[in-house]
Design a protein around this motif. Structure first.
Motif: not given
Length: 148
Positions: A136, A138-139, A142
Motif C-alpha cells: 500500500n 499511498e498508506q 502518508r
C-alpha cells in the motif's frame, strides 16, 4: 533526475523531461572531474533546473555546502561498500552549521527513521525502496509524511 550528472548534456535532458532538480555527487568532483561542479551548477541554474549535491563524508559535505547547490543531500549509503548507516547523517550534522536545505538519503524505512533524522537536523528525506516494497504505497507515504 536522479542520474549521476557529469555533463551539460544531461542537464539539457533533465530540463527537456521536466525535472526540477538534477544530482551531482560531491566525491566525483573532489577527484577532479573534467568539468568543475560550479560550472555545472551555474549551467543548471541558467537553464531553470535546481541542483542537489550529494555527500557521504564530513569533508564532502563541507565542500558541498560551499557550492551554490539548492539542496545538499547526505547519502547514508557508502557508495564504495554499499553499506547503509543512518548515523552517517547524525555524525555529519553534529559538526555542521550550514544554512543549506539538508536532506538525508538512503536506508530510510520507517516513521522512527524520519523522526531520528529530523532530530539530527535533516529537513528532507529521500525514500525509495521502503515505499516500493510496500503493498500500500499511498498508506506508506502518508505514514512517513505525517511522522513529524
Amino acid at each position: 533526475m536522479k542520474d549521476i550528472t557529469i555533463d551539460k548534456i544531461q542537464i539539457d535532458a533533465a530540463k527537456k523531461i521536466g525535472a526540477d532538480y538534477f544530482l551531482l555527487i560531491q566525491s566525483l568532483f573532489d577527484k577532479k572531474m573534467v568539468l568543475e561542479m560550479d560550472e555545472l551548477i551555474e549551467y543548471g541554474h541558467k537553464n531553470g533546473v535546481k541542483v542537489i549535491v550529494e555527500a557521504h563524508t564530513s569533508e564532502e559535505f563541507e565542500n558541498a555546502c560551499k557550492t551554490n547547490a539548492d539542496i545538499v543531500g547526505i547519502n547514508n549509503r557508502n557508495l564504495d561498500t554499499l553499506k547503509i548507516d543512518l548515523n552517517t547523517t547524525k555524525k555529519i550534522l553534529e559538526k555542521s552549521n550550514s544554512s543549506k536545505i539538508i536532506i538525508s538519503e538512503s536506508g530510510i524505512e520507517s516513521k522512527e527513521d524520519i523522526r531520528f533524522l529530523h532530530k539530527c537536523g535533516a529537513r528532507g528525506y529521500l525514500v525509495g525502496t521502503a515505499i516500493m516494497k510496500n503493498e500500500n504505497i499511498e498508506q506508506t507515504v502518508r505514514g512517513l509524511v505525517n511522522s513529524i
